[in-house]
Design a protein around this motif. Structure first.
Motif, mmCIF file in Angstrom:
data_model
loop_
_atom_site.group_PDB
_atom_site.id
_atom_site.type_symbol
_atom_site.label_atom_id
_atom_site.label_comp_id
_atom_site.label_asym_id
_atom_site.label_seq_id
_atom_site.Cartn_x
_atom_site.Cartn_y
_atom_site.Cartn_z
ATOM 1 N N ILE A 1 -5.780 11.411 7.947
ATOM 2 C CA ILE A 1 -4.507 10.728 7.699
ATOM 3 C C ILE A 1 -4.290 9.585 8.692
ATOM 4 O O ILE A 1 -3.915 8.482 8.312
ATOM 5 N N ILE B 1 0.513 6.968 -6.680
ATOM 6 C CA ILE B 1 -0.652 7.796 -7.030
ATOM 7 C C ILE B 1 -0.366 9.255 -6.680
ATOM 8 O O ILE B 1 -0.536 10.163 -7.504
ATOM 9 N N SER B 2 0.125 9.495 -5.436
ATOM 10 C CA SER B 2 0.362 10.892 -5.058
ATOM 11 C C SER B 2 1.505 11.474 -5.883
ATOM 12 O O SER B 2 1.485 12.656 -6.239
ATOM 13 N N TRP C 1 0.828 -1.209 0.000
ATOM 14 C CA TRP C 1 0.000 0.000 0.000
ATOM 15 C C TRP C 1 0.859 1.254 0.000
ATOM 16 O O TRP C 1 0.463 2.299 -0.490
ATOM 17 N N TRP C 2 2.060 1.127 0.563
ATOM 18 C CA TRP C 2 2.931 2.306 0.583
ATOM 19 C C TRP C 2 3.352 2.669 -0.844
ATOM 20 O O TRP C 2 3.280 3.836 -1.242
ATOM 21 N N GLY D 1 -1.716 16.039 -3.883
ATOM 22 C CA GLY D 1 -0.775 14.958 -4.155
ATOM 23 C C GLY D 1 0.559 15.208 -3.480
ATOM 24 O O GLY D 1 1.123 14.310 -2.848
ATOM 25 N N PHE E 1 0.309 14.444 0.329
ATOM 26 C CA PHE E 1 0.303 13.025 0.695
ATOM 27 C C PHE E 1 1.630 12.356 0.322
ATOM 28 O O PHE E 1 2.098 11.458 1.021
ATOM 29 N N MET F 1 3.926 10.360 2.980
ATOM 30 C CA MET F 1 4.316 8.965 2.798
ATOM 31 C C MET F 1 5.821 8.807 2.964
ATOM 32 O O MET F 1 6.293 7.852 3.575
ATOM 33 N N THR G 1 1.789 1.901 -3.574
ATOM 34 C CA THR G 1 0.609 2.370 -4.301
ATOM 35 C C THR G 1 0.340 3.845 -4.006
ATOM 36 O O THR G 1 0.174 4.660 -4.918
ATOM 37 N N THR G 2 0.344 4.186 -2.723
ATOM 38 C CA THR G 2 0.050 5.582 -2.359
ATOM 39 C C THR G 2 1.121 6.522 -2.889
ATOM 40 O O THR G 2 0.806 7.615 -3.366
#
Lengths: 177, 452
Positions: B271, B39-40, B32-33, B415, B418, B422, B35-36
């Motif tokens: 968050i 995307i961001s 998930w890290w 973006g 985030f 991250m 992925t995020t």
């Protein structure tokens, strides 16, 4: 004084035991010593017999200088160097200068607080004899250390070691310079 | 999970050290890290494109035009600054009030503050038209012999935001130093050890160092507290000093500060609620913490609600044609949908927080926090646009319609925010290790004394 030795460091597993050890070391006449803990332990400084910091006064002076400087900057610009007459209103329109005066006081004192705190602590300091002690890595995690330095007039490698061992530490080690 | 750390004794209050450092020091990042971050990161690219195009073409690519010259740039600026304020509130004000629960969330909230101010500061700069002259704001002896006009709230803003960013960064870094030393001592990889070693400045936890450290931290907290109030007050004065109907109100500073805290806490929850599940941090960021944050949101939400009611009251009580028609236009004009949406988001929905079960239920609280973020963005939209698009002369009235580039820049800063966050949770300890350890020690101490 022992040649080639920075000091002796004793390791404890509890802050309260460290405070007690520091107090006993002071009662035994040791002065050149420091304690190392993973988080601030209140009462430790008093047990070591050290004076609390006076950083707050330095920061107070910085705040006053920052505020006065901030006001003077605006006064000098608006009333001396570049006066603009707006509807006959006073050039030194002080209420308009309050926000920047305040921000400058905060800015200067915050920078001074940070810089002076690190400077008084002697940081950044990439090397320190204690970093050579393998166990000292735990000083930032879960162990509490008392180090009696060789510069202390009462320091004697054998006697001080015996004294530290009498405090029931987890370990006592020699620190090389 | 491959954790690259040395084992510690199972002592009662230091498992935190292991728990928090292992989030950073593990070899692999969770899926998930990635992925995020991707995307961001894509939105960061969009931001770069949007700004490059803006610098090439000028601010005509945005929807701003006569009479609405403030548009998205100022809306987003106020929104982002407001979000930043929760971090300072948690780290400084709650520290002065000795609210111990803050230690679980203050580090991540401060990081959020920094990234939010970075996003906020971007907007006035790119809104300048000729952003390469931004340094003209600074009072420096120039060859033109001109000086900035210090009687203007826009100059106050430069100093307030500049000071706020600097002080927040200092506060955050000072809080990090002892934890960076912990990371240095726990890291097994030589390069990682050296990097943390450099940034921890050789911190070794000496008693005298801690004493100065605590004093500096206390002073910074004491400085940041009035600072945060001053920053959003100055932001509100950008509006209130003008004579535009709906802006020229003495209530603006406290009303803006409350709104800032309201939206900031909503963003902290947005968050942290998913993160604490993903990183298995429920034992550190507990339901009690979430409950307290929800209570702060409810309180500030009520203050904001009072602000909306007073705005309507002022319009009527002033019996001033322009004020009265402004408030009527706000409620029933072309942007009425935005006004009623904000009443729904900021007044009606937060009333759910009166119910204790809602405050402890992450599945309900998470959508509420997003609704509040949306509502607070709409509030700034309503304040900026409805006051400007119909001010005094009907012949000068027009509608404000944002363009693709307005939305792209806004989405780009989201973006960026985030993306930074991250990176922060991957490379730095996201909970203050030494403060939580200390808290656990003190609680154990208090229990031991109670048992005597």
């Amino acid at each position: 004084m022992a040649e080639g030795v920075y000091g002796l460091v004793a390791e404890f597993d509890d802050p309260d035991r460290l405070i007690e050890a520091a107090r006993r070391a002071r009662e035994s006449g040791y002065r050149r010593m420091d304690a190392y803990t993973p988080f601030p332990v209140h009462g430790l400084l008093e047990a070591l017999g050290k004076r609390p910091t006076r950083l707050q006064w330095i920061v107070f002076i910085a705040a006053v200088l920052g505020g006065v400087g901030g006001y003077y900057l605006q006064y000098w610009i608006a009333a001396v160097d570049y006066p603009i007459n707006v509807g006959g209103k006073p050039l030194n329109s002080w209420p308009n200068f309050i926000p920047v005066t305040f921000e400058m006081a905060v800015l200067v004192s915050a920078i001074v607080a940070a810089v002076v705190m690190f400077a008084l602590n002697g940081l950044p300091q990439p090397y320190h004899p204690l970093f050579k002690v393998e166990r000292f890595q735990r000083a930032s995690q879960d162990r509490f250390f008392l180090c009696i330095e060789a510069e202390d007039p009462r320091f004697d490698l054998e006697e001080t070691r015996r004294f530290l061992e009498s405090l029931n530490p987890l370990s006592v080690e020699v620190v090389e310079p | 999970m491959a954790v690259e750390t040395a084992p510690l004794d199972a002592s009662r209050y230091t498992w935190v050290v292991e728990k928090i450092s292992s989030i950073v020091l593990r070899k692999r990042s969770p899926k998930w890290w990635y992925t995020t971050v991707m995307i961001s990161g894509a939105f960061v690219c969009l931001l770069v494109v949007a700004i490059a195009y803006l610098f090439g073409k000028g601010i005509g690519i945005w929807g701003v035009n006569n009479p609405v010259f403030w548009g998205f740039a100022i809306i987003n600026f106020v929104w982002w600054v407001g979000i930043g304020h929760a971090g300072t509130l948690i780290s400084a004000i709650l520290f002065l009030f000795k609210q111990e629960w803050r230690t679980a969330i203050n580090r991540s909230a401060e990081a959020m503050t920094l990234f939010a101010i970075a996003c906020a500061g971007l907007f006035p700069l790119i809104h300048l038209g000729r952003p390469w002259f931004a340094y003209w704001f600074l009072p420096y002896p120039s060859s033109t012999l001109l000086w900035p006009q210090f009687r203007s709230p826009l100059m106050w803003d430069v100093f307030a935001i500049g000071t706020y960013l600097t002080v927040s960064a200092i506060f955050w870094y000072i809080g990090l130093v002892p934890d960076l030393a912990t990371m240095r001592d726990r890291a097994q990889n030589r390069l990682v050890k050296i990097l943390y070693g450099i940034f921890s400045l050789g911190w070794r936890g000496s008693a005298m160092h801690w004493n100065r450290y605590e004093m500096a931290y206390l002073l910074l907290a004491g400085l940041a507290t009035p600072l945060v109030v001053s920053v959003h007050s100055v932001v509100s004065l950008d509006f209130a000093v003008g004579i535009i109907p709906g802006w020229h109100v003495t209530m603006f500073p406290p009303y803006f500060v409350a709104g800032a805290v309201f939206s900031g806490f909503a963003m902290v929850l947005t968050i942290l609620l998913p993160l604490r599940s993903a990183l298995d941090l429920k034992s550190i960021i507990t339901d009690d913490h979430v409950d307290k944050m929800a209570k702060v949101m409810l309180t500030t939400g009520l203050i904001v609600g009072y602000g909306y009611i007073m705005e309507a009251f002022f319009g009527w009580y002033s019996q001033n044609t322009y004020e009265l028609s402004m408030i009527k236009n706000r409620m029933f004009g072309p942007y009425a949908w935005a006004y009623w949406m904000l009443i729904f988001c900021n007044i009606l929905v937060p009333q759910l927080l009166w119910i204790p079960k809602v405050r402890r239920n992450a599945l309900i609280l998470f959508p509420i926090s997003i609704i509040i973020n949306v509502g607070m963005w709409l509030e700034r939209f309503v304040i900026v646009v409805t006051s400007l698009h119909r001010d005094f002369l009907p012949s000068a009235w027009d509608l404000y319609i944002p363009t693709f580039w307005d939305y792209a820049t806004y989405a780009g800063t989201l973006g960026f925010f985030f993306f930074c966050f991250m990176l922060f949770i991957r490379f730095l300890p996201m909970v203050s290790i030494f403060e939580v350890s200390e808290l656990r020690y003190r609680h154990r101490h208090a229990e031991a004394e109670g048992a005597h």
